[in-house]
Write an enzyme that holds these catalytic residues in place. Structure first.
Site, PDB file in Angstrom:
ATOM      1  N   CYS A 226      13.217  42.394  -8.054  1.00 44.45           N
ATOM      2  CA  CYS A 226      12.718  43.213  -8.665  1.00 44.45           C
ATOM      3  C   CYS A 226      11.842  43.861  -7.481  1.00 44.45           C
ATOM      4  CB  CYS A 226      12.592  42.993  -9.114  1.00 44.45           C
ATOM      5  SG  CYS A 226      10.407  41.688  -9.468  1.00 44.45           S
TER       6      CYS A 226
ATOM      7  N   ASP B 254      21.496  79.066  14.886  1.00 50.47           N
ATOM      8  CA  ASP B 254      21.444  79.845  16.753  1.00 50.47           C
ATOM      9  C   ASP B 254      22.497  80.694  16.878  1.00 50.47           C
ATOM     10  OD1 ASP B 254      21.598  79.698  19.788  1.00 50.47           O
ATOM     11  OD2 ASP B 254      22.452  78.743  19.640  1.00 50.47           O
TER      12      ASP B 254
ATOM     13  N   ASP C 266      22.685  73.757  18.790  1.00 53.01           N
ATOM     14  CA  ASP C 266      22.979  72.270  19.965  1.00 53.01           C
ATOM     15  C   ASP C 266      22.481  73.241  20.659  1.00 53.01           C
ATOM     16  OD1 ASP C 266      23.521  75.092  20.633  1.00 53.01           O
ATOM     17  OD2 ASP C 266      25.631  73.811  21.085  1.00 53.01           O
TER      18      ASP C 266
ATOM     19  N   CYS D 199       9.105  42.057  -5.988  1.00 47.78           N
ATOM     20  CA  CYS D 199       9.290  41.409  -4.457  1.00 47.78           C
ATOM     21  C   CYS D 199       9.262  42.149  -3.731  1.00 47.78           C
ATOM     22  CB  CYS D 199      10.703  40.521  -4.955  1.00 47.78           C
ATOM     23  SG  CYS D 199      10.817  40.001  -6.046  1.00 47.78           S
TER      24      CYS D 199
ATOM     25  N   ASP E  35      17.277  74.729  21.619  1.00 51.94           N
ATOM     26  CA  ASP E  35      17.106  74.511  20.434  1.00 51.94           C
ATOM     27  C   ASP E  35      15.795  74.120  19.494  1.00 51.94           C
ATOM     28  OD1 ASP E  35      18.283  77.350  19.988  1.00 51.94           O
ATOM     29  OD2 ASP E  35      20.199  75.354  19.828  1.00 51.94           O
TER      30      ASP E  35
END
Length: 769
Positions: A3, A419, A634, A6, A638
Site C-alpha cells: 500500500c 522547427d 530535431d 509501505c 533545437d
C-alpha cells in the site's frame, strides 16, 4: 509492498542513508529509484549494501533489479501457478465456514460445531495470513502503519472474539461465532492481491516486449586474424567494429551500419512505423529491429547501454519510476492515514459499545469493518499503474515519455512551436535554380560553391554537392570557417569566397542592386536563397581586403513538406492549439512554405529569419505571453529551445536524429511524423485522466466506506470484498490505456515541390536553372 504506507516507509528509510539525495519507490513494480553519490571513503559495493540494509530494516526484502523477463512465467506446481496455491487453500478452508451464510438465505442452519470452525479458521489466520503479521510487526517497529497492520488487527479481533465466546460458552451450547468473518476477509484480501499482481504484471508488458527484442546470439563474421570462420557469440560480447551476419527473418543484434547486402527492416517495435523500410549499404540499422528477406552484413557501431534499444528501455523505465507531481498529495495522505484509521476504529468501538450499549461482539465487528475497508492499497496503485500503462503503450507507438512531469505539463499545452527544417519539411533540400551575374557561367559558380562546401555536413551544402559530379568539383577551399546562422567562408585560389544568407551578405557590404527581380521570383516560390560572393585577394597574407565581395550567383534551394503534415497540423488546430513555425528563412520564403502546409502567416503563425541561437528566446517570449508551450525540433541547434519549452518534443529519424535534442526533450518521437505530436498530447491527456480517475475512486472507496462501516452498514466480509475490489479496479482501469492507438489517418502523398536541377557538365555550355 502492499500500500501507499509501505511506499512512504521505504522512501524514508532510503533517504536516511548517507549520500542519498532522493528516492522514489514504485508500488506497482516494487522497485526503488535512488539518486545520490557514494560518500567519500566508501566504495560502491558498501554503499549499495547500506541501501539494501535500510530496506531490510524497514521490514522488506531487497532484491536486485532483475531482467523484466525473469519471472514473467510464474512457476507452476501440479499445473497451477505457485503463487495461486495459498489463495486456493484459503478458499477451500473458508467455504465450509461460509456455507451457513448461504444456508440462512433458504432458512437452512448448516452451522458447524465450534471446534470445527476453530480448526478451519486458525490455519487461515496464522499460516496463510502470517504475511500480514510479519509485515505489521515490521511497521510497528518502524513506528508507522500499513495495510497489513489494519488487516492483522481487524481479523485478529474477529478471531480472538470468536475464540473467547467459544471458551466461555456453556458446554453443548450453540453460540454464534465470527470465525467466518476473519477467514473470509483474509481469503478475499489474498485473492485481491493475487488478481492485483496479475494486473500489475500486464502494466509492465511494454518493458518485457522491449527486452524480448534483444536476440541471444549474433553471427560473428571472420576477420582474417582472430577468427577464420563464422561463429555464434552472445550479443553481450559484441564490440564496436565487429562485423556480423544477419540472416533473413532474424533480429538485428546491435546498432550498426550495413556494409553488404540489401533488405527490408521492420522497425515497428522501436518506432511504431507499421511498414518495413528499405535499407542498403551505408544505411544505419537499429538493434532489435527485424530483418526482412535479405541477408546483410552489419558493422557494429554501438553496444550495451549506448545502443538505441537500451536507451529506449532506460527512458521508459525512468518514466515509470519517477513520481507524478499529483502523487505528492497521496504521499502526504498515506503518511497519516493508518494512524487516523486506527483512531477511527477505536472511536467506532467505543461509541457502539459505550454509548449505543450494543453487545461487545457487535461493537468489535463494526470496528473490524472500519479497519478492513480503510486499507490504502488503491491509493498506492492509482498513479503508478496509470503511468506504467500509458508510457508503455506510448512506447509501442514510437512515443517515449521521459518522466511523469512531462506527462502532466503536456496536458496543459496550448501552443505548439515547430522547427521548420527536418521537422515539418523533409529536411532534404535540393538545388533547384542558379541565377548568375553577367559574365559568370553557372558551372563556374557551382564549382566555386562546391569547393567551399566540400567538407560541410549542412543540408544546403549536401544539396550543392549532389548537384555536381564528384570529378567536377575543384580542390577543397582553404581556411574554411562556418559562421553559425549565416553561412560559410573560405579561400579558393586568390579569392575569398562567401556563401550564405542575404542578411549576412548585407553585413559584408555585398551590393544587391540588380538582383531584386530574381529575389522576388524565388521568394514567391517559397525557396531558400543563398548568395555566392567572391572577393579578390592578391596578397594571401592580406586580412582586410580593400573592396567588398562581389555577387556571383544566387542559389535557390527547395525543400518539401513531409507527407501528411497538413493533416497533422489541422488535427492540432481542431484541438484548440495555437501553432507556430520557427524558420531561419527570409519572411517571404518562410510564409510561402507555411501556406503549403496549411499554416496562416497572417495570424502570426510564422516566425521567420530566426537565427539558431535565438529559438530559445522566442520560446521565452511565447511563455511570457501566458502560453504553455510545446517545442518540436530535431537538431542540435533545437536543444536549447527544447529545454526552455514547457514540453520539449525531440523528433528522431530512421537514420539517426540528434542525441542532444533527445536528452533536452521531455518527450521523444521515434519517427519523423508530425502526426505523432497530436498523438503524444493525446496519450498524455488520457494517462493523466486515468490517474485522476483512479485517485478519485481510491479516495471514494475510503471516504465513503469508512463512515458506512462505522455506522454499521457494512460487515467485515463486505468490507474485505470492497477493499480487494478497490485495488483491482484501479489497476484494471489503468489497463484500459493499453487499447489506445494514435489516430494518424491516411497519409497523402508527399508534396513534389520543385524539380531539382542537374549540374551542367563543365564546358558544355548548358545553363542551370
Amino acid at each position: 509492498m502492499t500500500c501507499a504506507s509501505c511506499v512512504a516507509r521505504v522512501e524514508r528509510a532510503l533517504r536516511k542513508v548517507p549520500g542519498v539525495q532522493d528516492a522514489a519507490v514504485n508500488l506497482a513494480t516494487e522497485s526503488a529509484r535512488v539518486v545520490g553519490h557514494v560518500p567519500a571513503g566508501e566504495d560502491a559495493a558498501a554503499w549499495r549494501a547500506q541501501l539494501q540494509r535500510a530496506v531490510r530494516d524497514a521490514g522488506y526484502e531487497p532484491r536486485a533489479a532483475a531482467d523484466p523477463q525473469a519471472g514473467a512465467e510464474a512457476t507452476r506446481l501440479w499445473g497451477v501457478p505457485r503463487d495461486l496455491w495459498p489463495v486456493l487453500v484459503a478458499v477451500l478452508l473458508t467455504l465450509p465456514l461460509a456455507g451457513p451464510m448461504v444456508g440462512d438465505l433458504w432458512g437452512q442452519h448448516w452451522m458447524l460445531p465450534a471446534a470445527w470452525q476453530f480448526v478451519l479458521a486458525t490455519p487461515i489466520q496464522f499460516i496463510l495470513g502470517g504475511r500480514f503479521y510479519r509485515a505489521a510487526w515490521h511497521a510497528l517497529k518502524a513506528g508507522t502503519g500499513n495495510m497489513e497492520l489494519l488487516v492483522a488487527i481487524g481479523t485478529s479481533a474477529a478471531w480472538g472474539m470468536s475464540t473467547w465466546l467459544w471458551w466461555r460458552a456453556e458446554p453443548g451450547a450453540m453460540v454464534h461465532l465470527y470465525y467466518e468473518a476473519s477467514a473470509m476477509v483474509i481469503t478475499l484480501v489474498l485473492l485481491g492481491k493475487w488478481l492485483e499482481a496479475r494486473a500489475k504484471h500486464q502494466t509492465t508488458e511494454a518493458i518485457r516486449a522491449l527486452h524480448a527484442l534483444r536476440p541471444e546470439l549474433a553471427h560473428l563474421l571472420p576477420d582474417g586474424v582472430r577468427r577464420e570462420v563464422l561463429q555464434d557469440v552472445p550479443v553481450a560480447e559484441l564490440l564496436p567494429g565487429d562485423r556480423v551476419l544477419v540472416k533473413p527473418g532474424e533480429r538485428i543484434p546491435a546498432d550498426g551500419e550495413i556494409v553488404n547486402g540489401m533488405t527490408q527492416v521492420d522497425e515497428s517495435m522501436l518506432t511504431g512505423e507499421p511498414l518495413p523500410v528499405a535499407r542498403g549499404v551505408g544505411d544505419r540499422v537499429t538493434g532489435g529491429s527485424l530483418n526482412g528477406d535479405g541477408a546483410i552484413e552489419v558493422r557494429v557501431t554501438a553496444v550495451g547501454a549506448q545502443s538505441v534499444l537500451q536507451r529506449i528501455i532506460a527512458m521508459v523505465e525512468d518514466a515509470q519510476a519517477v513520481k507524478a507531481p499529483v502523487q505528492r498529495l497521496v504521499d502526504r495522505v498515506a503518511a497519516v492515514f493508518v494512524p487516523v484509521v486506527v483512531l477511527v476504529a477505536l472511536l467506532t468501538f467505543g461509541l457502539w459499545w459505550g454509548w449505543q450499549r450494543v453487545p461487545l461482539e457487535e461493537a468489535v465487528l463494526h470496528a473490524v469493518a472500519v479497519l478492513v475497508i480503510a486499507c490504502p492499497c488503491a491509493l498506492g496503485l492509482a498513479t503508478p499503474a496509470a503511468i506504467m500503462a500509458g508510457t508503455g503503450v506510448a512506447a509501442r507507438q514510437g512515443i517515449l515519455i521521459k518522466d511523469a512531469e512531462a506527462l502532466e505539463r503536456a496536458t496543459r499545452v496550448d501552443t505548439v512551436a515547430f522547427d521548420k527544417t527536418g521537422t515539418l519539411t523533409l529536411g532534404q533540400p535540393r538545388l533547384v535554380a542558379v541565377e548568375c551575374a553577367p559574365g559568370i557561367a553557372p558551372e563556374q559558380a557551382l564549382q566555386m560553391a562546391a569547393a567551399l562546401q566540400r567538407a560541410s555536413e549542412h543540408p544546403l551544402a549536401r544539396a550543392v554537392l549532389q548537384a555536381m559530379p564528384a570529378h567536377a568539383i575543384a580542390s577543397p577551399a582553404d581556411d574554411v570557417r562556418a559562421v553559425p546562422g549565416h553561412g560559410t567562408a573560405g579561400r579558393v585560389g586568390t579569392h575569398q569566397v562567401f556563401l550564405g544568407s542575404l542578411p549576412w551578405m548585407r553585413q559584408l557590404g555585398v551590393s544587391l542592386d540588380g538582383w531584386e527581380a530574381a529575389l522576388q521570383r524565388f521568394q514567391a516560390q517559397g525557396v531558400t536563397v543563398s548568395m555566392l560572393a567572391l572577393q579578390p585577394v592578391d596578397d594571401p597574407a592580406e586580412t582586410t581586403p580593400a573592396l567588398p565581395p562581389a555577387p556571383w550567383a544566387l542559389l535557390a534551394f527547395a525543400d518539401a513538406p513531409k507527407p501528411g503534415v497538413e493533416r497533422a497540423l489541422a488535427e492540432l488546430r481542431t484541438r484548440g492549439l495555437r501553432l507556430v513555425m520557427i524558420s531561419g528563412d527570409n519572411r517571404a520564403a518562410a510564409e510561402a512554405m507555411a501556406r503549403r502546409m496549411g499554416l496562416r502567416p497572417e495570424a502570426g503563425e510564422v516566425l521567420a529569419e530566426v537565427l539558431p541561437g535565438d529559438k530559445a528566446r522566442h520560446i521565452d517570449r511565447l511563455k511570457a505571453g501566458g502560453h504553455v508551450v510545446a517545442m518540436v525540433g530535431d537538431g542540435v541547434n533545437d536543444a536549447p529551445a527544447l529545454a526552455r519549452a514547457d514540453v520539449g518534443m525531440a523528433m528522431s529519424h530512421a537514420q539517426g536524429g540528434s542525441d542532444v535534442a533527445m536528452h533536452a526533450a521531455g518527450i521523444t518521437l521515434m519517427r519523423g511524423d508530425p502526426a505523432l505530436v497530436a498523438a503524444a498530447l493525446d496519450i498524455a491527456r488520457r494517462t493523466v485522466g486515468k490517474i485522476r480517475q483512479n485517485l478519485f475512486w481510491a479516495f471514494l472507496y475510503n471516504t465513503a466506506g469508512i463512515p458506512l462501516a462505522a455506522l454499521g452498514y457494512l460487515s467485515p466480509v463486505v468490507a474485505g470484498a470492497a477493499m480487494a475490489l478497490s485495488s483491482v479496479s484501479v489497476v484494471t482501469n489503468a489497463l484500459l490505456l493499453r487499447r489506445w492507438r494514435p489516430t494518424l489517418g491516411d497519409r497523402p502523398p508527399s508534396d513534389p515541390g520543385l524539380t531539382p536541377i542537374k549540374a551542367p557538365r563543365p564546358g558544355s555550355g548548358e545553363a542551370a536553372g
